[in-house]
Design an enzyme around this catalytic site. Structure first.
Site, PDB file in Angstrom:
ATOM      1  N   ARG A   1     -17.082 -29.769 -11.332  1.00  0.00           N
ATOM      2  CA  ARG A   1     -18.167 -30.512 -11.586  1.00  0.00           C
ATOM      3  C   ARG A   1     -19.460 -29.734 -10.774  1.00  0.00           C
ATOM      4  O   ARG A   1     -20.332 -29.205 -11.716  1.00  0.00           O
ATOM      5  CB  ARG A   1     -18.193 -31.931 -11.146  1.00  0.00           C
ATOM      6  CG  ARG A   1     -19.009 -32.917 -11.894  1.00  0.00           C
ATOM      7  CD  ARG A   1     -20.417 -32.833 -11.414  1.00  0.00           C
ATOM      8  NE  ARG A   1     -20.649 -33.154  -9.956  1.00  0.00           N
ATOM      9  CZ  ARG A   1     -21.858 -33.103  -9.301  1.00  0.00           C
ATOM     10  NH1 ARG A   1     -22.911 -32.769 -10.033  1.00  0.00           N
ATOM     11  NH2 ARG A   1     -21.867 -33.613  -8.163  1.00  0.00           N
TER      12      ARG A   1
ATOM     13  N   CYS B   1     -28.125 -26.794  -7.551  1.00  0.00           N
ATOM     14  CA  CYS B   1     -28.580 -27.985  -8.315  1.00  0.00           C
ATOM     15  C   CYS B   1     -29.759 -27.414  -9.357  1.00  0.00           C
ATOM     16  O   CYS B   1     -30.686 -26.871  -9.034  1.00  0.00           O
ATOM     17  CB  CYS B   1     -29.338 -28.974  -7.353  1.00  0.00           C
ATOM     18  SG  CYS B   1     -30.107 -30.321  -8.271  1.00  0.00           S
TER      19      CYS B   1
END
Ligand code: MG
Length: 295
Positions: free
Chosen positions: A18, A243
């Protein structure tokens, strides 16, 4: 903590499928994602964050969440989880048969808005609702707090915000809280002090740490958190990640090196060193991001 008092074993929480793959700009085929999770299972990873039930408009890489969960070989005893941004995500995770979901919010108002398009207050209310519905369905909630050790937009963060957030999440029912160093801004002093301070105040929730790469400092940070009494460590096979909403964010702490570090120290993880090394190498073959930026 004195080195003679180190625990005999620690728990590794694998986030590669993920958190590692999420920012990848080129879609990773569903069968490759499934293979990655199966390899992690075979390597002995006890907990794996498999995917995210976020709207594909925001994170197209995770558009195959349902198919990935349906396709993996679930080994009894291993906990498979998914990141969920809202109640709709929770519904999908429950429908997919997961027993654990993961939420995220930031200590930084600006990062929270940029990453989640919500104020921190809205995020807190959402996690409370998620916990309420999850509890009714027998699903456990793990909650990330991002930008605990610094924010790429706001800079240094007051640890008191992380503490207050952790206490609220615990009150809402999150059974585990992971302190995220979203862009690799922690250092061994903050990685000791902040988790220690928060751990001492939590009464029920378990505490984990989630470091990102910064030229190897992530391992020093994990060690500092171990000294502070933390026994749950997040890592991504191959060190993938970053991110998408945090400029300059580097990959996650590389699981296979973390595992080797603990094993060399005589601390067990239950993970097969050789298999996780092979899995890390396989994960890197799925990444185009890794080869684009200086990690
Ligand atoms: Mg991460």
């Amino acid at each position: 903590m004195d080195i003679d008092q180190f625990p005999k074993s620690v728990e590794i929480f694998e986030v590669g499928p993920r958190d590692g793959l999420q920012p990848e700009p080129v879609f990773v085929p569903t069968e490759k994602k499934i293979e990655l999770v199966d390899r992690l299972t075979d390597a002995g990873c006890p907990r794996i964050e498999v995917t995210s039930f976020v709207h594909p408009k925001w994170v197209p890489q995770m558009a195959d969440a349902k198919e990935v969960i349906a396709g993996i070989r679930q080994k009894p005893g291993v906990v498979y989880s998914a990141l969920i941004p809202n109640l709709r995500g929770l519904e999908l995770a429950i429908a997919a048969g997961l027993s654990e979901v993961v939420t995220i919010m930031s200590t930084s108002e600006s990062h929270n808005m940029k990453n989640l398009n919500m104020t921190r207050q809205q995020s807190l209310e959402q996690v409370r609702e998620i916990n309420r519905v999850a509890r009714e369905n027998g699903v456990r909630v793990r909650s990330y707090i991002a930008t605990v050790f610094g924010c790429p937009i706001e800079g240094a963060m007051d640890p008191q915000i992380a503490l207050d957030t952790a206490l609220r999440l615990e009150e809402y029912g999150s059974y585990e809280i992971s302190l995220g160093d979203t862009t690799g801004m922690a250092n061994p002093i903050s990685a000791y002090r902040i988790p220690k301070m928060i751990r001492e105040k939590l009464t029920k929730a378990r505490l984990a740490v989630h470091y990102h790469k910064y030229h190897g400092m992530e391992f020093a940070n994990n060690l500092a958190s171990l000294e502070a009494g933390i026994t749950i460590f997040d890592g991504a096979a191959g060190g993938l990640g970053g991110c998408p909403y945090a400029p300059g964010a580097k990959g996650n702490c590389q699981t296979e090196i973390l595992v080797e570090m603990f094993h060399r120290m005589g601390i067990q993880t239950g993970i097969d060193e050789e298999k996780i090394r092979e899995t890390g190498a396989f994960a890197q073959t799925l990444s185009t991001l890794l080869h684009q930026k200086c990690q």
